[in-house]
Design an enzyme around this catalytic site. Sequence first.
Site, PDB file in Angstrom:
ATOM      1  N   GLY A  38       0.830  -1.197   0.000  1.00 34.36           N
ATOM      2  CA  GLY A  38       0.000   0.000   0.000  1.00 34.36           C
ATOM      3  C   GLY A  38       0.862   1.243   0.000  1.00 34.36           C
ATOM      4  O   GLY A  38       1.989   1.223   0.498  1.00 34.36           O
ATOM      5  N   LEU A  55       6.332   1.611   4.287  1.00 30.08           N
ATOM      6  CA  LEU A  55       7.448   2.002   3.419  1.00 30.08           C
ATOM      7  C   LEU A  55       8.113   3.294   3.899  1.00 30.08           C
ATOM      8  O   LEU A  55       9.270   3.543   3.589  1.00 30.08           O
ATOM      9  CB  LEU A  55       6.965   2.164   1.971  1.00 30.08           C
ATOM     10  N   HIS A  87      -4.608   1.637   7.653  1.00 29.67           N
ATOM     11  CA  HIS A  87      -3.223   2.117   7.752  1.00 29.67           C
ATOM     12  C   HIS A  87      -2.976   3.223   6.713  1.00 29.67           C
ATOM     13  O   HIS A  87      -2.439   4.283   7.029  1.00 29.67           O
ATOM     14  CB  HIS A  87      -2.270   0.932   7.535  1.00 29.67           C
ATOM     15  N   GLU A  88      -3.407   2.970   5.477  1.00 30.73           N
ATOM     16  CA  GLU A  88      -3.185   3.955   4.408  1.00 30.73           C
ATOM     17  C   GLU A  88      -3.984   5.215   4.652  1.00 30.73           C
ATOM     18  O   GLU A  88      -3.506   6.327   4.398  1.00 30.73           O
ATOM     19  CB  GLU A  88      -3.535   3.359   3.038  1.00 30.73           C
TER      20      GLU A  88
HETATM   21 NI    NI Z   1       2.433   3.159   5.559  1.00 27.20          NI
END
Ligand code: NI
Length: 172
Positions: free
Chosen positions: A46, A95, A136-137
């Site tokens: 994601g 990330l 989360h995103e």
């Molecule tokens: Ni993230």
Amino acid sequence: MSIKKILTEPNKILRQISKPVEKVGKYEQNLMDDMLDTMYAADGIGLAAIQIGIPKRIIVMDISWHKAEKKPMYFVNPIIREKDKEKSIYEEGCLSVPNQFAEVERPRNCEVEYINYDGKKELLKAEGLLATCIQHEMDHLEGILFIDYLSKLKKSMIIKKLLKNRPDRIVV
Ligand code: NI
């Protein structure tokens, strides 16, 4: 399509609140293509636009891409319409928080309304990994990272590690 640089914590840009998209046009579609390429190249499932420095409410995801077939998903202006009282726990990574993982508790199911790649409104009933991933995103759109749910001590340890591992660190 091109691969963009992913911003990592600590970085003030990641803490910005992203702005709604007025209309899905060619610019937004190109951005989603770039985001997807960037996410696949970084081995993620994601990515939110703010992670490449663009404060727009756009998310790309593919929770199945380690399997044979890619199944990209695009979310513009997502809103959670409903969420489960029951929680589930997943070990999350990000990330923008490279190589760090921690357990986070979130609602197990949720219903998300959003605009898709073609500019059409859609409703998604998400559960399991999909529900966790979209939440989360969506946190990224509010400037929230998963480490914000951890204890102060654990969070500061992770940030210390991130600073230490920065490739552009200069010691003189
Ligand atoms: Ni993230």
